[in-house]
Design an enzyme around this catalytic site. Sequence first.
Site, short mmCIF file in Angstrom:
data_model
loop_
_atom_site.label_atom_id
_atom_site.label_comp_id
_atom_site.label_asym_id
_atom_site.label_seq_id
_atom_site.Cartn_x
_atom_site.Cartn_y
_atom_site.Cartn_z
N HIS A 237 0.82 -1.21 0.00
CA HIS A 237 0.00 0.00 0.00
C HIS A 237 0.86 1.27 0.00
CE1 HIS A 237 -3.72 1.93 -0.06
NE2 HIS A 237 -4.30 1.47 1.04
N ASP B 174 -2.23 2.32 -4.51
CA ASP B 174 -3.45 2.76 -3.85
C ASP B 174 -4.55 1.71 -4.03
OD1 ASP B 174 -2.31 5.15 -3.05
OD2 ASP B 174 -2.87 6.17 -4.91
#
Length: 523
Positions: free
Chosen positions: A494, A498
Amino acid sequence: MSTEVRVPTLGESVTEATVATWFKQPGDAVEVDEMLCELETDKVTVEVPSPAAGKLEEIVAKEGETVGVDALLAQIAEGAGNGAAPADDAPKAEAAPKAAEAEAEESKPAPKTEDDGEGEPVDIMVPALGESVTEATVSTWFKQAGDSVAADEMLCELETDKVSVEVPAPTAGTLTEILAKEGETVAAGGKLAVMTRGAGHSESVGTPKTTMEANTPAQTQTPDKGRSDVEDAPSAQKLMAEKNLSRDAVTATGRDGRVMKGDVLKALSEPPKQAEAPAPAPRAPVAAEDEAQEERVKMTRLRQTIARRLKEAQNTAAMLTTYNEVDMTGVMELRNEYKDLFLKKHGVKLGFMSFFTKACCHALKEVPDVNAEIDGDHVVYKNYVHMGIAVGTPNGLVVPVVRNADDMSFATIEKTIAELGVKARDGKLSMADMQGGSFTISNGGVYGSLMSSPILNPPQSGILGMHKIQERPMVVNGEIVIRPMMYLALSYDHRIVDGKGAVTFLVRVKEALEDPRRLLMDL
């Protein structure tokens, strides 16, 4: 004048081999076409003959090393130490007969030990372990202090993160002292043991058969042969003992019927023999003192590396997993329609992995973040796809890499995956085969997994988990129908990717698999 000994042509699509056995050592006299060494490839065993008569001057590629086609194996000094040529011209020789005999004896270091440096200490060192490999673990000692050894007889076996390395005796003599015990970690170039040249070794005098029988390890399967070049490979002996596998159940492919490690792995992979694997091994670990029902087994180097890298991925990456499901009807229908033609034309079966690889390559072009990695405070975007394919082996999970998969056809992908799978099963993957991956696919479905969350393979930022295909009731156009469904899981970093990018990637993979024609249209 020196003559180079190089790796011969190994066959179509075979680019490298492993040096299995050297039948000659530096200083030995050789004749033209006399066998110098034996190479192992994924498919066959190749013997390398001497291109010239003379003396083996230097061995460049040691046993256990991986070499490419036309790589330099050794150097031969033409005519040096070879007494065959001047034999018919003896009356003209300037040297006395005794001098000629002394020269002949120099070219044969092993036959007699009384006056050939007897008593001289010889260090046993850790051999070269491969590029970027700096240490190994001593796995097994086949000899103990005080044992007599023949030149080139296997002394011990080392384990690195990727491969096993056998260490031969550099000369005949007696093993004086073992410095690195089983289980200890040693650095490349470190000292393993000390032996005394010539002392206690009586193979050439007295009763050779009795001597060899006394020195043969308990697990040796061919004591009657009495020569190290026709005995089973020590790594094969060790694996057969650990798996309680009879030698009669293994088909030998080595020279003169020698069983190689790959032969044992192949035998273990067959269903009838796999049932024998769980049986108690003669070399079983020591049980815990207070718990008779427990065993304490030291982790292999490969297992330690797997554990370390997986934990690093959890500690370093901000790992998250997103899920979706795919209707496999389109892929299965297309595969059933063309699988026979595909096999006939390309000589390889059409599997599911080529569809998933192509679908991922297609999605990675749209979402390049999933194909990137973090390097310090920079993000490195890859303009290529080196696809890692996770493969389970008897020794643990490995991830060979299909390089430039985005430029490959379905047939090339299937052939490459098949070749890497065979190398993984036989333990012959090189470091180059497992480096440089930019994205990974892991297929837990082959083991029956319905859903899982795969762990990243650092420094990659994405891994796709495939799962079992299972028929389930689905609503299609307002009607309930039975469809072959598969859950997909994308684990991603992450820090780079995204949520929107991760979901988009997985949706593009789903769309390409449910309608494979989109791959042709680049949609």
